[in-house]
Design a protein around this motif. Sequence first.
Motif, mmCIF file in Angstrom:
data_model
loop_
_atom_site.group_PDB
_atom_site.id
_atom_site.type_symbol
_atom_site.label_atom_id
_atom_site.label_comp_id
_atom_site.label_asym_id
_atom_site.label_seq_id
_atom_site.Cartn_x
_atom_site.Cartn_y
_atom_site.Cartn_z
ATOM 1 N N SER A 106 -22.096 20.025 27.898
ATOM 2 C CA SER A 106 -21.728 18.761 27.259
ATOM 3 C C SER A 106 -22.440 18.598 25.918
ATOM 4 O O SER A 106 -21.849 18.122 24.946
ATOM 5 N N LEU A 109 -20.675 20.725 23.541
ATOM 6 C CA LEU A 109 -19.374 20.139 23.208
ATOM 7 C C LEU A 109 -19.527 19.052 22.131
ATOM 8 O O LEU A 109 -18.734 18.979 21.187
ATOM 9 N N THR A 113 -17.969 19.308 18.401
ATOM 10 C CA THR A 113 -17.037 18.262 17.971
ATOM 11 C C THR A 113 -17.472 17.680 16.622
ATOM 12 O O THR A 113 -16.635 17.415 15.755
ATOM 13 N N ASN A 162 -19.457 15.789 31.473
ATOM 14 C CA ASN A 162 -18.706 16.613 30.528
ATOM 15 C C ASN A 162 -17.378 15.994 30.122
ATOM 16 O O ASN A 162 -17.009 16.006 28.933
ATOM 17 N N SER A 166 -16.300 14.658 26.369
ATOM 18 C CA SER A 166 -15.122 15.273 25.741
ATOM 19 C C SER A 166 -14.147 14.206 25.233
ATOM 20 O O SER A 166 -13.222 14.501 24.484
ATOM 21 N N ASP A 443 -14.459 25.003 25.548
ATOM 22 C CA ASP A 443 -13.976 23.636 25.371
ATOM 23 C C ASP A 443 -13.221 23.362 24.062
ATOM 24 O O ASP A 443 -12.696 22.272 23.890
ATOM 25 N N GLN A 458 -5.656 18.356 25.157
ATOM 26 C CA GLN A 458 -7.070 18.139 24.872
ATOM 27 C C GLN A 458 -7.659 19.396 24.244
ATOM 28 O O GLN A 458 -6.947 20.203 23.674
ATOM 29 N N ILE A 460 -11.266 20.347 21.819
ATOM 30 C CA ILE A 460 -11.966 19.575 20.787
ATOM 31 C C ILE A 460 -11.055 19.202 19.610
ATOM 32 O O ILE A 460 -10.935 18.031 19.247
ATOM 33 N N SER A 463 -8.199 16.802 20.522
ATOM 34 C CA SER A 463 -8.662 15.456 20.855
ATOM 35 C C SER A 463 -9.008 14.675 19.592
ATOM 36 O O SER A 463 -8.702 13.484 19.495
#
Length: 478
Positions: A106, A109, A113, A162, A166, A443, A458, A460, A463
């Motif tokens: 996470s 991620l 992002t 997570n 996300s 991810d 979805q 990264i 999203s």
Amino acid sequence: DGDVYKYYADGEWKTSSSGKSVSILNPATRQVQYKVQACTQEEVNKIFESAKAAQKLWAKVPLWKRAEALHKAAALLKEHKAPMAECLVKEVAKPAKDAVSEVVRSGDLISYTAEEGVRILSEGKFLVSDSFPGNERNKLCLSSKIPLGVVLAIPPFNYPVNLAVSKISPALIAGNAVVLKPPTQGAVAGLHMVHCFHLAGFPKGLLSCVTGKGSEIGDFLTMHPGVNCISFTGGDTGIAISKKASMVPLQMELGGKDACIVLEDADLDLAAANVVKGGYSYSGQRCTAVKVVLAIESIADELVSKVNAKIAKLTVGLPENNSDITAVVSESSANFIEGLVKDAKEKGATFCQEYRREGNLIWPLLVDHVRPDMRLAWEEPFGPVLPVIRISTAEEGIHHCNANNFALQGCVFTRDINKAILISNAMETGTVQINSAPARGPDHFPFQGLRDSGIGSQGITNSINMMTKVKSTVINLP
Ligand code: G3P
């Protein structure tokens, strides 16, 4: 132990005026582990007001500064991984090692992002008008991406940290505010995660976390006029939400019945290893778990015996001990799984192991010779129970896969890459993995379900894009 975890609003930890709490049962002990606030509708209203005001200011914060804040949150999350991992063990019975890797994943991620957001949100478009018939070159169009407003994030119990980040991190990097409604099982892990964002110094009201009973605040949240986007991961509730939500973009990831097609020429050791990893990791409680094996008859016996040999080595017990198989999330979930097992037994399926259950703990089970008239052929157990259907051709497998309402992922095992690609093209599902079990990660890969498995995509990049809209300014020359 009468302590009730506070909810988070306006940058503060608060006690609900309801005076009520929601109890979270430890799936393994079935005792009350934690309690969280049962927030009221009034408190939800207040949260949306603050979110709206905070979002207006946040959208004006330079992109690099928004990224900086996210990097800070990522570092804090990794630093504080221990308390979150402990909650994941106690609230959702996630094996200790997996609980730690969920938190680390996470943090990564969030950082990714932030970096991706800096790049893709800095790009806009410039168009001139004279390419379209009838126009002179007198109009210049500048378009860029702007935030949607307030994103309602609803993650599921299986990845409460997570699948929360996300949704939160793409929303925040794009200039949105977030209202988080964590799952009840996993709410305390979620509150710890929110604490890291709190420590990172995000403006008051920009991110809030509301806990409570779905029956009291569920519809109220999803139908709230203050919501500008809903990002939901979970089960059937998602379909109900999509029917009630009005005029807001939806990002939904719902169930799956990921098929694993094993052809005659497959590497059976590789296939067996992936069937076990894909089918039984986290006791099958992943949307991307292998949920039905479709094996060509001629290799089915050998595959089944290789899978059984590996199942025999799985450890069953407590998440604290890092057991492979742990209690499923709730008694109702265990009862549902048992219903599917009984139905298959009554209709004559072959059980490769003895069916065994103690409380919410279900021993890993492979059910062979499953036929289409059995519920297990179509429904998602979300537990350590995996059906095998024997097929005579790849087409039969493809047909079974496409006949299901779920269409998240799927996989095919073969040494013939041309065949693999043709089968992937024929499988009407969001992603097909060749020679590996289904998985969401890494991810930044696109992640999407077709039909009842979801809306939108979805990952990264997708999203971030999904949580923005395009805004244009057109310069009209004389
Ligand atoms: O069940 C949620 C889904 O996102 C699974 O993720 O990483 O286990 O493939 P993963």
